[in-house]
Design a protein around this motif. Structure first.
Motif, PDB file in Angstrom:
ATOM      1  N   GLN A 247      -4.634  -6.341  -0.163  1.00  0.00           N
ATOM      2  CA  GLN A 247      -4.646  -6.629   1.341  1.00  0.00           C
ATOM      3  C   GLN A 247      -3.121  -6.987   1.877  1.00  0.00           C
ATOM      4  O   GLN A 247      -2.649  -7.469   2.603  1.00  0.00           O
ATOM      5  N   VAL A 248      -1.971  -5.950   1.446  1.00  0.00           N
ATOM      6  CA  VAL A 248      -0.916  -5.740   2.058  1.00  0.00           C
ATOM      7  C   VAL A 248      -0.997  -4.437   2.823  1.00  0.00           C
ATOM      8  O   VAL A 248      -1.024  -3.421   2.407  1.00  0.00           O
ATOM      9  N   CYS A 249      -0.819  -4.665   4.145  1.00  0.00           N
ATOM     10  CA  CYS A 249      -1.295  -3.815   5.056  1.00  0.00           C
ATOM     11  C   CYS A 249      -0.247  -3.528   6.217  1.00  0.00           C
ATOM     12  O   CYS A 249      -0.369  -3.637   7.449  1.00  0.00           O
TER      13      CYS A 249
ATOM     14  N   ASN B 186      -2.791   0.372  -1.196  1.00  0.00           N
ATOM     15  CA  ASN B 186      -2.559  -1.027  -1.235  1.00  0.00           C
ATOM     16  C   ASN B 186      -3.039  -2.019  -0.368  1.00  0.00           C
ATOM     17  O   ASN B 186      -3.144  -3.254  -0.579  1.00  0.00           O
ATOM     18  N   CYS B 187      -3.476  -1.537   0.780  1.00  0.00           N
ATOM     19  CA  CYS B 187      -4.090  -2.526   1.862  1.00  0.00           C
ATOM     20  C   CYS B 187      -5.505  -3.045   1.054  1.00  0.00           C
ATOM     21  O   CYS B 187      -5.792  -4.135   0.968  1.00  0.00           O
ATOM     22  N   VAL B 188      -6.175  -2.098   0.651  1.00  0.00           N
ATOM     23  CA  VAL B 188      -7.568  -2.244  -0.160  1.00  0.00           C
ATOM     24  C   VAL B 188      -7.377  -3.046  -1.474  1.00  0.00           C
ATOM     25  O   VAL B 188      -8.026  -4.057  -1.536  1.00  0.00           O
TER      26      VAL B 188
ATOM     27  N   GLY C 104       1.441   2.459   4.447  1.00  0.00           N
ATOM     28  CA  GLY C 104       1.106   1.607   5.610  1.00  0.00           C
ATOM     29  C   GLY C 104      -0.214   2.021   6.038  1.00  0.00           C
ATOM     30  O   GLY C 104      -0.709   3.164   5.834  1.00  0.00           O
ATOM     31  N   GLY C 105      -0.669   0.808   6.711  1.00  0.00           N
ATOM     32  CA  GLY C 105      -2.178   1.094   7.340  1.00  0.00           C
ATOM     33  C   GLY C 105      -3.220   0.462   6.667  1.00  0.00           C
ATOM     34  O   GLY C 105      -3.315   0.048   5.641  1.00  0.00           O
ATOM     35  N   THR C 106      -4.236   0.082   7.437  1.00  0.00           N
ATOM     36  CA  THR C 106      -5.498  -0.515   6.894  1.00  0.00           C
ATOM     37  C   THR C 106      -6.227   0.336   5.891  1.00  0.00           C
ATOM     38  O   THR C 106      -7.169  -0.256   5.324  1.00  0.00           O
ATOM     39  N   ASN C 107      -6.007   1.656   5.939  1.00  0.00           N
ATOM     40  CA  ASN C 107      -6.759   2.434   5.086  1.00  0.00           C
ATOM     41  C   ASN C 107      -5.780   2.659   3.703  1.00  0.00           C
ATOM     42  O   ASN C 107      -6.513   3.720   2.949  1.00  0.00           O
TER      43      ASN C 107
END
Length: 633
Positions: A313-315, A308-310, A302-305
């Motif tokens: 865009q699943v954060c 999967n977020c990068v 989890g988290g913006t870093n």
């Protein structure tokens, strides 16, 4: 005789000189005394200041010890429950250890508890190692809690060793009857350093963290799904507007869309490939172009870093992390426990009924403002003939609930026709084959705040059925454990409810074994002028409030006609939802309801409605801290 007049002035000068020297010597002596006094005063002031700083450091160190004790009974207890659910031998004679005797083998108990110690050490390090609490007088503390030999990267003091984990008491589980509770103990050491300026005070406390293990209640979950899809087979996607602050579990697989859904507690998934979990693939679904890709447990965070977020865009914001290797938790297969309880000391109907509840005084009238209700009322009517009703009054006698049936022959009960049968014990369970209506009193206005309490402050009730249950009115506690609700502020920060009344006793469970729990909604009933009398009764108010734990073993929690009509506001739920399928409550087009679910923190501490279904898993049902004296250094 001629006098020598020239010698007199010289004599006077001599005398004056002696006097001057005497004065100077006296002044020097006084100055020396003053200097000595000043030095001593400064030393005393400095000593007093050092003493005050040492007192502040000592007080801070003791305050740190109190902080740890509070955490052991609160946040760390919650972490301990999560560890126990995944490490205990829930199908063996002993939760920890082995043996065929009346107690488990001591060595095997310590070996099994070593896993729990390691997990607790991680939780404790997260809680205490990264911060230095500061008090009003600017004193600070450093805390480390040892369940193992190393805490916060530091070794346990060389003159102290932790005893082995041990079994305290309890009966073995032989596979018959109810599951016996068992109590185990983990030794721990708390090391706190209080700091004030250059003054330091170190205190240590060696203690035992004893915990009782029993069967886990489904009520502990903020959200539980067996199949993380709708009954129609559609995937349920966690988007940016999804907020949960209680434990979230699925036997299936989560589906995360773009954005930052918020999860303030434990998130677990068993990765089952079907509803009976014959095979498991630990994974999570996320958007990948037009396809949903499966991502392994080790690749998702989890988290913006996070990667999967990068990439996708699943954060999600995962405060306690996420585990895709959790145990499969089967749903109950029947409601015989609830039926038997209702037939024994509850209220039982072998037919479909309506049910209305309200809190009042001994005569059925609403109590004055600020005065607690002394009676809980339950009125049931036949669904097939709503003029045929029964009314029950529940009160407390010697700390136990008792029930009285109204024996009036009139079809409409009122305070003028009171005639009560003798009181008998009441275990809190109300059962019918179905409940076509369930709710509290009508609102006096248009907002949820004007709905009178449905559940008296002492009442603990489970409404159970084998069929459908339809909620048609607000269901509110008289004594609310939490105020406010979970929400995302305009700046994106998460606002949580304030749950500072965790000693509240009232609790409600709503349980359907083979049906669904639905919020009643008539698509054509959008205003009072377009509703018939019957439609009004089968149409829950906008922004309906439900305070309790809702569960459907084979169905779902949903809203009738969710995809037609107008925007109904939000379902303001305080408690938890356990369902076989993830039921729909509204649409993005603005029909039906939105979710505003807030977790009742009492559930994480083991509170549960009476006879609410339990899981095959263990959980911590009670904790006890035993300290063996604080030592100062």
């Amino acid at each position: 005789m001629i006098e020598d007049t020239c010698s007199q002035p010289e004599q006077r000068r001599h005398n004056q000189g002696v006097a001057l020297i005497s004065v100077l010597l006296s002044m020097a002596l006084v100055l020396a005394c003053l200097g000595l006094l000043a030095t001593r005063s400064m030393q005393q002031i400095q000593s007093s200041g050092d003493s005050m700083k040492m007192s502040a450091a000592t007080l801070a160190s003791y305050s740190g010890q109190n902080m740890v004790t509070k955490a052991l009974k609160g946040t760390i207890r919650n972490d301990l429950t999560q560890a126990v659910m995944t490490t205990s031998h829930s199908t063996s004679r002993w939760s920890y250890g082995t043996g065929t005797g009346t107690v488990p083998d001591a060595a095997t108990v310590d070996t099994d508890l070593a896993i729990v110690k390691t997990r607790l050490q991680g939780f404790a390090d997260t809680a205490f190692c990264s911060g230095t609490p500061t008090f009003v007088d600017k004193a600070t503390i450093n805390i480390r809690v040892h369940f193992t030999a190393t805490a916060c990267g530091q070794a346990i003091p060389s003159n102290i060793s932790l005893p082995p984990g041990r079994f305290v008491e309890g009966a073995p589980r032989n596979g018959t009857g109810s599951v016996a509770n068992q109590t185990y103990s983990l030794p721990y050491l708390v090391v706190v350093t209080g700091n004030k300026g250059k003054s330091k005070r170190l205190t240590t406390l060696l203690g035992e963290y004893q915990f009782q293990v029993g069967r886990s209640s489904f009520a502990r979950f903020g959200l539980f799904t067996n199949v993380h899809q709708s009954a129609a087979g559609s995937d349920v996607v966690f988007t940016n507007n999804i907020l949960y602050d209680g434990p979230v579990h699925t036997n299936g697989k989560f589906y995360f869309s773009t954005g930052t859904p918020y999860f303030g507690s434990y998130v677990t998934s068993a990765g089952c490939n079907n509803s009976t979990c014959t095979t498991q693939t630990p994974s999570v679904k996320i958007p990948s172009g037009t396809q949903a890709a499966s991502v392994a447990n080790t690749a998702f965070s989890g988290g913006t870093n996070s990667s999967n977020c990068v990439q996708y865009q699943v954060c999600p914001e995962l405060v306690k992390g996420i585990d895709f290797n959790a145990s499969y938790i089967p749903m109950p297969t029947n409601s015989s426990n609830q039926q038997a309880a209702a037939q024994a000391d509850g209220i039982y109907y072998a037919e479909s009924r309506t049910l209305k509840m309200w809190a009042a005084d001994a005569n059925g009238a609403a109590p004055a403002t600020g005065v607690a209700a002394t009676a809980q009322y339950i009125q049931t009517c036949k669904t097939s003939n709503t003029a045929v009703c029964e009314t029950w009054r529940i009160t407390m006698v010697n700390g136990q609930m008792v029930k009285q049936k109204n024996t009036s022959t009139t079809t409409t009960w009122g305070t003028a026709t009171n005639s009560w049968a003798a009181a008998t014990s009441f275990n809190g369970v109300v059962y019918a084959t179905a409940f076509s209506r369930l709710g509290g009193p009508d609102r006096t206005g248009t907002t949820p705040a004007t709905a009178p309490a449905a559940l008296a402050s002492f009442a603990q009730i489970t409404v159970a059925s084998d069929g459908n249950i339809r909620i048609n009115r607000d269901l509110k506690y008289e004594d609310t454990p939490c105020s406010g609700s979970l929400a995302r502020a305009a700046n994106g920060t998460i606002q949580t409810a304030t749950c500072n009344n965790l000693g509240a006793d009232n609790i409600l469970g709503i349980y359907s074994q083979n049906g669904s729990v639905s919020v009643a909604s008539q698509s054509s009933c959008v205003s009072s002028t377009s509703c018939t009398a019957t439609q009004k009764l089968d149409h829950a108010p906008n922004d309906v409030t439900i305070q309790g734990v809702v569960m459907s073993s084979t169905g779902e929690f949903n809203v009738e006609s969710y995809n037609s009509g107008l925007d109904r506001g939000a379902i303001n739920l305080l408690g938890g939802v356990i369902e076989n399928y993830y039921g729909p409550v509204g649409t993005t087009g603005g029909t039906g309801f939105k979710r505003s679910f807030t977790y009742d923190q009492r559930l994480l501490q083991g509170m549960s409605p009476p006879y609410f279904p339990t899981t095959p898993n263990d959980e911590v049902t009670a904790v006890f801290t035993k300290g063996y004296g604080i030592k100062e250094q």
